[in-house]
Design an enzyme around this catalytic site. Structure first.
Site, short mmCIF file in Angstrom:
data_model
loop_
_atom_site.label_atom_id
_atom_site.label_comp_id
_atom_site.label_asym_id
_atom_site.label_seq_id
_atom_site.Cartn_x
_atom_site.Cartn_y
_atom_site.Cartn_z
CB SER A 128 -52.16 6.32 -27.44
OG SER A 128 -52.54 6.27 -26.08
N GLY A 129 -54.48 4.30 -26.80
CA GLY A 129 -55.89 4.18 -26.41
C GLY A 129 -56.23 2.75 -26.04
CE LYS A 182 -48.90 4.97 -27.64
NZ LYS A 182 -48.35 3.93 -26.89
CG HIS A 185 -49.03 9.07 -25.17
ND1 HIS A 185 -49.14 7.79 -24.66
CD2 HIS A 185 -50.27 9.61 -25.09
CE1 HIS A 185 -50.39 7.57 -24.29
NE2 HIS A 185 -51.09 8.66 -24.55
CG ASN A 186 -46.57 4.83 -24.01
OD1 ASN A 186 -47.46 5.43 -24.61
ND2 ASN A 186 -46.46 3.51 -24.06
CD GLU A 189 -49.75 4.97 -20.71
OE1 GLU A 189 -50.08 5.30 -21.86
OE2 GLU A 189 -49.45 3.80 -20.40
#
Ligand code: 6PG
Length: 478
Positions: A128-129, A182, A185-186, A189
């Site tokens: 991520s990033g 991940k 995480h999204n 987000e």
């Protein structure tokens, strides 16, 4: 000279990861389906470190030290399978194939199992990033075997972001655990961005604050408990003026939010796991609704709002800040709850403190808050829900009055706040002594003999609704 890692797939993300690796002193073999892209990278950035140019996957494999590490950065789905299929016959037992794309974790589980048959390690890593992070230090969530992490971890930790001297990269767990984390995480987000959007809408529609004024407000908010990358860039986007028209940039952008699918995956998984991830779900639905252009157009002409005629008071901006903070906390609580459910389902020993810690830098949801979240899970007694950690119980309690006022105001004014309100409903749902689920059970038992449990006796029961309404003990619940 042999390379320590090979990268195949040199679009921006792959190229930036390769450059990051080279800048950190690793020799990187480069491969791309079209050689022109490899040459372009070498022409522009070849002086950043040691690269080995290859034209075929065979050449890529031959250029690597053993155990070989081959990082694939191609579009998720069939393209990953295609590259993996081509690579497998070229590799030897112990070699490591790394998928750094946003692959679905079930695909990663499947690929890991398939490659294990060949004594190869398949490692799905969440990165991520964005483009900038890939180049200068992303947050990295590696899955796959623990053994493979010994050979791969040092490279990944070196190129990842660092916070307080600690790499934002740690082994997450076997098979698809890295990609699962991940994905969540999204999901967070999505929710994070949606609550920011709801705050923006409220401040503009209810308090009349223009984007430029809000840029200042978000800038201020970024100095406090809300401090995070997304709040920081919100200030930047809101402060931006369109050069063509002189209007605020946000006013010239079509209000239909795109999505590549990871948020949707999060919600599908949450449903499968039975995890009440309502804030994240509402954020995905909010994007979907925004994209229903034709229906929205018709609704504007035909559907009546009957909004209340109320004005907001002086403390409204601060109320919105608190509502945003509380809703954001709930999104994190829900995301982490989902991780707990997945850990149980898949037998992963997910360490929530480590996960929160590696989200502190490099990734899109990086936020000051994650320091306290890390601390909340660091001790021996892990809270069953983030909101039960004393620091957060207190923080959310402080925000509750403002949160209720904001949701009530939004409802009266007809301003949609799906995540603010779903998060508050989750909070109240958790707290509620008796939920109407008892009635749901009664209805299910009446129409389908689905049975129920009693508050005052062990066992499973069924009422003979169509007969004399007497109760019998049921053998099976279904
Ligand atoms: C990241 C992001 C990234 C994601 C984009 C676009 O962590 O760097 O999550 O992986 O692809 O944010 O996602 P959507 O198109 O679904 O909004």
């Amino acid at each position: 000279m042999s390379a320590q890692i090979g990268v195949t797939g040199l679009a921006v993300m792959g190229a930036n990861l390769a450059r990051n690796l080279a800048r950190n002193g690793f020799t990187v073999a480069l491969h791309n389906r079209s050689v022109a892209r490899t040459d372009e990278l070498l022409a522009k950035h070849g002086d950043e470190g040691d690269f080995i140019r290859t034209e075929t996957l065979q050449e890529l494999v031959d250029s690597l030290e053993k155990p070989r590490r081959v990082l694939i950065m191609v579009k998720a789905g069939a393209p990953v399978d295609s590259v993996v299929d081509q690579l497998v016959p070229l590799l030897e037992p112990g070699d490591i194939v790394i998928d750094a794309g946003n692959s679905h974790y079930t695909d990663t589980r499947r690929r890991e199992a398939a490659l294990a048959e060949h004594d190869l390690h398949f490692v799905g890593i969440g990165v991520s990033g964005g483009e900038e992070g890939a180049l200068n230090g992303p947050s990295i969530m590696p899955g796959g075997s623990k053994e493979s992490y010994q050979a791969l971890g040092p490279l990944l930790e070196k190129i990842s972001a660092h916070v307080d001297g600690k790499p934002c990269c740690a082994w997450i767990g076997p098979d698809g655990a890295g990609h699962f984390v991940k994905m969540v995480h999204n999901g967070i987000e999505y929710a994070d961005m949606q609550v920011i959007g709801e705050a923006f809408d409220l401040l503009r529609s209810a308090a009349g604050l223009e984007p430029a004024e809000q840029a200042e407000i978000f800038g201020e908010w970024n100095k406090g408990t809300l401090s995070s990358f997304l709040i920081e860039i919100t200030a930047e986007v809101l402060g931006h003026v369109d050069a063509k028209t002189g209007k605020p940039f946000v006013d010239v952008v079509v209000d239909a939010a795109g999505q590549k699918g990871t948020g949707r995956w999060t919600v599908i998984s949450a449903l499968e796991l039975g995890s009440p991830t309502s804030g994240i779900a509402e954020s995905v639905f909010a994007r979907a609704l925004s994209s229903q252009a034709a229906q929205r157009k018709e609704a504007q002409k035909t559907l009546i709002g009957n909004e209340a005629d109320i004005a907001v008071g002086e403390g409204f901006v601060e109320d919105v800040r608190q509502a945003l903070f509380a809703s954001k906390l709930v999104s994190y609580a829900q995301g982490l709850d989902m991780l707990t459910a997945a850990a149980k389902e898949y037998g992963w020993d997910l360490k929530l403190d480590e996960i929160a810690s590696l989200w502190r830098g490099g990734c899109i949801i990086r936020a000051e808050l994650l320091k306290d979240i890390t601390a909340a899970y660091a001790g021996d007694s892990k809270p069953a829900n983030l909101l039960f950690a004393p620091a957060f119980t207190e923080a959310i309690a402080e925000a509750v009055p403002a949160w209720r006022r904001v949701v009530a105001t939004a409802v009266q004014l007809g301003i949609p706040v799906p995540v603010f309100s779903a998060s508050l409903a989750y909070y109240d749902g958790l707290r509620r002594d008796r939920l109407p689920a008892a009635l749901t059970q009664g209805l299910r038992d009446l129409f389908g003999a689905h049975t129920y449990q009693r508050v005052d006796a062990e066992g499973t029961f069924h009422t003979l609704w169509g007969e004399d309404k007497s109760e019998i003990e049921a053998v099976d619940s279904h």
